[in-house]
Design a protein around this motif. Structure first.
Motif, PDB file in Angstrom:
ATOM      1  N   HIS A   1      18.858  62.332  13.582  1.00  0.00           N
ATOM      2  CA  HIS A   1      17.274  62.889  13.097  1.00  0.00           C
ATOM      3  C   HIS A   1      17.693  63.976  12.075  1.00  0.00           C
ATOM      4  O   HIS A   1      18.543  64.919  12.248  1.00  0.00           O
ATOM      5  N   THR A   2      16.781  64.103  11.027  1.00  0.00           N
ATOM      6  CA  THR A   2      17.184  64.964  10.184  1.00  0.00           C
ATOM      7  C   THR A   2      15.794  65.589   9.658  1.00  0.00           C
ATOM      8  O   THR A   2      14.728  64.863   9.568  1.00  0.00           O
ATOM      9  N   ASP A   3      15.839  66.828   9.123  1.00  0.00           N
ATOM     10  CA  ASP A   3      14.421  67.478   8.336  1.00  0.00           C
ATOM     11  C   ASP A   3      14.466  67.160   7.090  1.00  0.00           C
ATOM     12  O   ASP A   3      13.500  66.798   6.581  1.00  0.00           O
ATOM     13  N   LYS A   4      15.698  67.226   6.374  1.00  0.00           N
ATOM     14  CA  LYS A   4      15.528  66.619   4.933  1.00  0.00           C
ATOM     15  C   LYS A   4      16.616  65.928   4.754  1.00  0.00           C
ATOM     16  O   LYS A   4      17.735  65.786   5.237  1.00  0.00           O
ATOM     17  N   LEU A   5      16.319  64.923   3.627  1.00  0.00           N
ATOM     18  CA  LEU A   5      17.274  63.825   3.298  1.00  0.00           C
ATOM     19  C   LEU A   5      17.539  63.818   1.955  1.00  0.00           C
ATOM     20  O   LEU A   5      16.704  63.527   1.049  1.00  0.00           O
TER      21      LEU A   5
END
Length: 393
Positions: A150-154
């Motif tokens: 899970h990540t905030d920015k990709l």
């Protein structure tokens, strides 16, 4: 503050961006399907890595939006990257046309990028396949062969499809399409030409011979070396023109780029009137190349003095306007860059962020920006990565 950033791809753009962001205090993870960092960097420049060029202009890049690259290139220049290379005491040298290569090995550049990542406590998930990407309310959910991330920015830094043996895939374009971001059709660039069988049978005998030439089509010309191979034509001049070549189109090869008819060529003929044309031309061209041109019926088996003034001009035209229609290219297997990619119209030139999807970024070769041979693609990787990282200030 959104802290978790995931970068897909441990190549030039991905590693540089990861180091910059890690040192800003972000929680950065880099995912790559390979076992080690910077595989394409290690292969580049014959293992010496042509990491930038002293002369970088937007005209050295191919894109449907030729202005897009200007912003990033201006904000992080070749001089900025050279400064970083100097900080690490990496020895380098200049070759033709302002190209900068490592003295020792491309490993020096990979080690430098790895140390920059280490300073920023960047985490790596190597040997990890990315299977799917989904948007979540707060960022993205990545399905990988090592589980969910899970990540905030990709940040997508997957490169193009050139050199698939190094694990390059179309995953970056698939991510773009999943989020309705247009992709300009891709094809191999900076790639050798293959030849039709009758011509190949003659020219393959010249394999290993390199000659200085000027190669052109109706749109552009390049003055560098041409290399004959057992598969067709290669060398810097051919790689450069290949990025501007359309299937079925002929290219013009000038075998005497620095020889004028009125001066040098006529003087050569005048001074060797009693010789065969073959032996006369052998003073300025490889003998085996002349044999091949005779076999192709482009040069007559005559003495120089048998040539009329008109025939002298025709001979000069033959050598300076040799028309060759390639059969095709060697494709992604040997291509140094991928033309096309994620449409620049869908990205911010200042931040590299997708206009229609917040917190999704594309940098490096996956974008529809392809450079000439000579360090320009690495400079685009550094510059686009820097532009993206600056967004997070």
């Amino acid at each position: 503050m959104q802290n978790k950033i995931t970068i897909i791809g441990a190549g030039a753009a991905g590693l540089f961006c990861a180091g910059l962001l890690g040192q800003k205090g972000y929680d950065v993870t880099v995912i790559d399907n390979g076992k080690k960092l910077g595989r394409k960097i290690l292969m580049s420049g014959g293992g010496k890595c042509n990491f930038t060029n002293l002369n970088v202009e937007s005209t050295h890049y191919i894109s449907e939006n030729r202005h897009f690259c200007k912003s990033a290139l201006k904000r992080f220049t070749q001089w900025d990257f050279i400064q970083l290379v100097n900080q690490y005491n990496i020895a380098y040298h200049e070759k033709d046309h302002g190209q900068l290569f490592c003295d020792n090995s491309a490993q020096d550049i990979v080690d430098m990028l790895a140390q920059e990542c280490q300073k920023g406590q960047v985490k790596f998930m190597l040997n990890t396949q990315l299977e799917d990407v989904e948007a979540e309310q707060q960022g993205f959910k990545l399905s990988t062969s090592q589980g969910f991330v899970h990540t905030d920015k990709l940040i997508v830094a997957t490169g193009g499809q050139s050199m698939p043996a190094l694990g390059m895939t179309a995953i970056g374009y698939k991510i773009a399409e999943k989020f309705s971001i247009p992709v300009v059709p891709v094809k191999a660039g900076l790639v050798p030409f293959t030849l039709h069988k009758p011509l190949l049978e003659v020219l393959s005998t010249l394999s290993g011979i390199a000659v200085p030439v000027e190669v052109s089509n109706e749109r552009i010309s390049f003055k560098e070396n041409l290399l004959f191979t057992h598969r067709g034509l290669s060398g810097p001049a051919i790689l450069q023109i290949s990025s501007y070549w359309q299937a079925g189109e002929a290219i013009t090869i000038n075998l005497l780029p620095d020889v004028s008819f009125e001066g040098d060529f006529q003087l050569l003929l005048e001074n060797n009137r009693n010789q065969s044309i073959k032996n006369c031309l052998a003073q300025i061209l490889p003998k085996r190349l002349i044999d091949a041109l005779m076999q192709l019926n482009l040069i007559a088996d005559l003495t120089v003095k048998q040539l009329t003034p008109t025939q002298q001009q025709v001979l000069y035209q033959t050598l300076t306007r040799w028309m060759v229609t390639p059969n095709g290219t060697e494709g992604y297997r040997t291509a140094e860059v991928t033309l096309g990619g994620v449409s620049c119209e869908a990205l911010s030139s200042k931040t590299m962020e997708a206009k229609n999807h917040l917190n999704l970024y594309f940098i490096g070769e996956v974008v529809d920006v392809a450079g000439w041979l000579g360090g320009y693609n690495f400079q685009w990787a550094w510059s686009s990565a820097f532009a993206c990282a600056q967004t997070f200030d």
